[in-house]
Scaffold this motif. Structure first.
Motif, PDB file in Angstrom:
ATOM      1  N   ALA A  14      10.560   5.814  -9.886  1.00 25.20           N
ATOM      2  CA  ALA A  14      10.237   4.620  -8.895  1.00 25.20           C
ATOM      3  C   ALA A  14      10.627   3.721 -10.084  1.00 25.20           C
ATOM      4  O   ALA A  14       9.980   3.319 -11.324  1.00 25.20           O
ATOM      5  CB  ALA A  14       9.033   4.124  -7.833  1.00 25.20           C
ATOM      6  N   LYS A  87      12.646   2.730  -5.295  1.00 26.63           N
ATOM      7  CA  LYS A  87      11.753   2.591  -4.607  1.00 26.63           C
ATOM      8  C   LYS A  87      11.842   4.450  -3.532  1.00 26.63           C
ATOM      9  O   LYS A  87      12.557   5.072  -3.574  1.00 26.63           O
ATOM     10  CB  LYS A  87      11.562   2.106  -3.526  1.00 26.63           C
ATOM     11  CG  LYS A  87      11.314   0.604  -4.377  1.00 26.63           C
ATOM     12  CD  LYS A  87      11.148  -0.308  -2.672  1.00 26.63           C
ATOM     13  CE  LYS A  87      11.423  -1.893  -2.837  1.00 26.63           C
ATOM     14  NZ  LYS A  87      11.223  -2.579  -1.889  1.00 26.63           N
ATOM     15  N   SER A 123       7.454   8.693  -7.547  1.00 26.79           N
ATOM     16  CA  SER A 123       6.615   8.033  -7.462  1.00 26.79           C
ATOM     17  C   SER A 123       5.978   7.986  -8.689  1.00 26.79           C
ATOM     18  O   SER A 123       5.802   9.482  -9.290  1.00 26.79           O
ATOM     19  CB  SER A 123       5.572   7.915  -6.086  1.00 26.79           C
ATOM     20  OG  SER A 123       5.038   9.143  -5.890  1.00 26.79           O
TER      21      SER A 123
END
Length: 123
Positions: A14, A87, A123
Motif C-alpha cells: 500500500a 490501496k 496492506s
C-alpha cells in the motif's frame, strides 16, 4: 482486428506504485479510444480510465482520480496506466480495451480486450 496484451502487474505494498502497459497490434491504433477496466474477485468489471485516440481527452473513475494517470504513445501502439498511492482496494485484474466509437465507461461498448494483468496491493 486489434490484439491487446497487458503487462506490468504485480504485488506492491500500500502506498506503492505500478505502471501498466497495453501493447496493441495493428496500424490504426490512433483510431481507437482506449480504456482501462478492473475486476476484483466476486465483483463486476468496473471502469478505471479512458483516453481518446489522439490522447487529448482523458476521464477517470472517482475512485482513482488524482492517483492514476492514463496516457498513450501512438507511435508505439501502447497505452499506459500509471498508478501511485495504491490501496488494497485497488487489488484486481486490470484489463485494457479498445473501442472505435467515442469514449465510454461501459465495458460492453468496447470491441477488443486484453487478457488482463493482476495487481495485488498488500496492506
Amino acid at each position: 482486428q486489434v490484439q491487446l496484451v497487458e503487462s506490468g502487474g504485480g504485488l506492491v505494498q500500500a502506498g506503492g506504485s505500478l505502471r501498466l502497459s497495453c501493447a496493441a497490434s495493428g496500424r490504426t491504433f490512433s483510431y481507437y479510444t482506449m480504456g482501462w477496466f478492473r475486476q476484483a474477485p466476486g465483483k463486476a468489471r468496473e471502469f478505471v480510465a479512458v483516453i481518446s485516440g489522439s490522447g487529448d481527452t482523458t476521464y477517470y473513475a472517482d475512485s482513482v482520480k488524482g492517483r492514476f494517470t492514463i496516457s498513450r504513445d501512438n507511435a508505439k501502439n501502447t497505452v499506459y496506466l500509471q498508478m501511485i498511492s495504491l490501496k488494497p482496494e485497488d487489488t484486481a485484474v486490470y484489463y485494457c480495451a479498445a473501442d472505435v466509437s467515442s469514449a465510454s465507461i461501459l465495458p460492453y461498448e468496447y470491441d477488443y480486450w486484453g487478457q488482463g494483468t493482476q495487481v495485488t496491493v498488500s496492506s
